[in-house]
Design a protein around this motif. Structure first.
Motif, PDB file in Angstrom:
ATOM      1  N   GLY A   1       0.819  -1.203   0.000  1.00 50.44           N
ATOM      2  CA  GLY A   1       0.000   0.000   0.000  1.00 50.44           C
ATOM      3  C   GLY A   1       0.851   1.249   0.000  1.00 50.44           C
ATOM      4  O   GLY A   1       2.075   1.185   0.094  1.00 50.44           O
ATOM      5  N   MET A   2       0.180   2.411  -0.122  1.00 49.93           N
ATOM      6  CA  MET A   2       0.896   3.680  -0.122  1.00 49.93           C
ATOM      7  C   MET A   2       0.033   4.744   0.527  1.00 49.93           C
ATOM      8  O   MET A   2      -1.200   4.678   0.513  1.00 49.93           O
ATOM      9  N   ALA A   3       0.690   5.712   1.123  1.00 48.27           N
ATOM     10  CA  ALA A   3      -0.027   6.824   1.740  1.00 48.27           C
ATOM     11  C   ALA A   3      -0.613   7.705   0.644  1.00 48.27           C
ATOM     12  O   ALA A   3       0.041   7.962  -0.364  1.00 48.27           O
ATOM     13  N   PRO A   4      -1.847   8.192   0.820  1.00 49.84           N
ATOM     14  CA  PRO A   4      -2.447   9.021  -0.217  1.00 49.84           C
ATOM     15  C   PRO A   4      -1.934  10.446  -0.220  1.00 49.84           C
ATOM     16  O   PRO A   4      -2.087  11.158  -1.213  1.00 49.84           O
ATOM     17  N   ASP A   5      -1.287  10.864   0.883  1.00 52.56           N
ATOM     18  CA  ASP A   5      -0.967  12.276   1.037  1.00 52.56           C
ATOM     19  C   ASP A   5       0.494  12.556   1.353  1.00 52.56           C
ATOM     20  O   ASP A   5       0.858  13.683   1.661  1.00 52.56           O
ATOM     21  N   THR A   6       1.350  11.540   1.289  1.00 56.08           N
ATOM     22  CA  THR A   6       2.782  11.756   1.468  1.00 56.08           C
ATOM     23  C   THR A   6       3.543  10.676   0.705  1.00 56.08           C
ATOM     24  O   THR A   6       2.951   9.695   0.238  1.00 56.08           O
TER      25      THR A   6
ATOM     26  N   LYS B   1      -5.602  -1.603   8.906  1.00 56.02           N
ATOM     27  CA  LYS B   1      -6.403  -1.540   7.674  1.00 56.02           C
ATOM     28  C   LYS B   1      -7.285  -0.292   7.642  1.00 56.02           C
ATOM     29  O   LYS B   1      -8.440  -0.332   7.210  1.00 56.02           O
ATOM     30  N   ARG B   2      -6.708   0.800   8.089  1.00 53.87           N
ATOM     31  CA  ARG B   2      -7.432   2.071   8.037  1.00 53.87           C
ATOM     32  C   ARG B   2      -7.613   2.518   6.598  1.00 53.87           C
ATOM     33  O   ARG B   2      -6.658   2.509   5.814  1.00 53.87           O
ATOM     34  N   THR B   3      -8.812   2.915   6.229  1.00 58.09           N
ATOM     35  CA  THR B   3      -9.089   3.261   4.837  1.00 58.09           C
ATOM     36  C   THR B   3      -9.553   4.697   4.651  1.00 58.09           C
ATOM     37  O   THR B   3      -9.788   5.135   3.525  1.00 58.09           O
ATOM     38  N   THR B   4      -9.725   5.454   5.733  1.00 60.48           N
ATOM     39  CA  THR B   4     -10.223   6.820   5.615  1.00 60.48           C
ATOM     40  C   THR B   4      -9.348   7.785   6.401  1.00 60.48           C
ATOM     41  O   THR B   4      -8.677   7.412   7.362  1.00 60.48           O
ATOM     42  N   LEU B   5      -9.389   9.049   6.002  1.00 59.07           N
ATOM     43  CA  LEU B   5      -8.665  10.121   6.677  1.00 59.07           C
ATOM     44  C   LEU B   5      -9.655  11.174   7.152  1.00 59.07           C
ATOM     45  O   LEU B   5     -10.721  11.367   6.566  1.00 59.07           O
TER      46      LEU B   5
END
Length: 343
Positions: free
Chosen positions: A99-104, A234-238
């Motif tokens: 996986g990858m971070a959406p914001d960094t 498994k966090r999917t939201t920010l």
């Protein structure tokens, strides 16, 4: 010009007080080198309207006994066609994208199999404990040269620079600035302290030539810990609060007087999204936000990091200064969901 990424040896000050002997760097390198890997990859890029295969290499850091590896998103992402990992001892292994971070600029991959004898994870340090002038070592694979060691100091513990991520926003956290030489291929490697602890992942350099000019930046280890935690649960939201802000420290005295701002720190709300959490909570333009839950808000990057770590659906308690009021106010705000998704 910001260049993603790279490290060579530049020692900044012989007067630095941290005690070193001739073999200090050698000892630390011996502790850490087996935790750093080289990643060779192939990706598909569109050049002149046509798909073209591009080969490259970067670095990564083993962070768990089962073979999890942290690297940069600009090294490995969900669009990377294929990649292989070379351990410090030269053994090449397959790996899969996790996986990858959406914001960094952080991605996580995992070895498909473990070598005989297992792997040696890096020891995570506390990047909040860094101070300007601390010695640091960078270990990675500049220009594909695996196991390269370079040295320098922390030039700036918390540096905000305009490196945009998806959606045109800057990364929601500070970067560590170092003068340890960082060159293309060091991306995703290790920045370690004098205890041999991982305190950052090199991600970008400021250079007019594309090679090290002594101004490099790393993602702090405490940010990496949070990304790894997001993956583990498994966090999917920010979190999202529906406001745009500016650091109070960036405002002139004249602007502060005009807006009635007396706070010395925090962020001023410059815009509120219609129908968003901030509007529903009764926040107003030019309110100064000084705390989210128990955390002080020091800057825009700090605010964005705290915001993204909130859980959608939870209620956050924020403290504000409002024009015309001599006392700080507590306001409860229902956390919304960002349109960005975690790994």
């Amino acid at each position: 010009m910001f260049i993603r990424l790279g490290a060579l040896c530049f020692l900044a000050s012989l007067l630095y007080a941290q005690p070193l002997d001739q073999k200090t760097f050698t000892k630390i390198f011996g502790q850490v080198k087996d935790s750093v890997v080289t990643i060779n990859f192939s990706s598909t890029q569109i050049v002149n309207g046509r798909p073209t295969t591009a080969d490259g290499s970067g670095s990564g850091v083993i962070v768990s006994n089962d073979g999890l590896i942290v690297t940069n998103k600009h090294v490995i992402s969900d669009t990377t066609r294929s990649f292989r990992v070379t351990l410090a001892g030269g053994q090449e292994l397959g790996a899969s994208f996790i996986g990858m971070a959406p914001d960094t600029d952080i991605s996580i991959i995992k070895l498909s199999s473990l070598p005989a004898g297992g792997v040696k994870p890096a020891i995570m340090g506390d990047s909040d404990q860094l101070e300007e002038g601390d010695w640091v070592l960078a270990i990675g694979s500049p220009f594909g040269l695996g196991g390269t060691l370079t040295a320098g100091i922390i030039s700036k513990k918390e540096r905000s620079i305009p490196i945009t991520q998806e959606g045109g926003r800057s990364q929601p956290h500070y970067l560590i600035q170092t003068d340890a030489a960082i060159n293309p291929g060091n991306s995703g490697g290790a920045l370690v302290n004098m205890k041999g602890e991982l305190i950052g992942i090199p991600t970008v350099i400021l250079s007019r030539t594309g090679t090290s000019s002594g101004i490099g930046f790393a993602i702090p280890s405490n940010v990496i810990k949070k990304i790894l935690s997001d993956v583990a649960i498994k966090r999917t939201t920010l979190g999202w609060l529906g406001m745009s802000v500016q650091s109070v420290s960036e405002l002139s005295l004249g602007i502060k007087r005009q807006l009635g701002i007396t706070a010395q720190a925090g962020v001023v709300i410059t815009d509120i999204e219609k129908g968003g959490p901030a509007e529903k909570a009764g926040l107003k333009q030019y309110d100064v936000l000084v705390r989210i839950n128990s955390e002080e808000v020091a800057s825009v990057s700090n605010f964005e990091w705290l915001e993204r770590n909130l859980n959608p659906g939870d209620t956050a308690l924020i403290k504000i200064e409002r024009r015309g009021s001599s006392q700080l106010q507590d306001i409860s705000i229902a956390v919304g969901e960002s349109n960005k998704k975690t790994p």
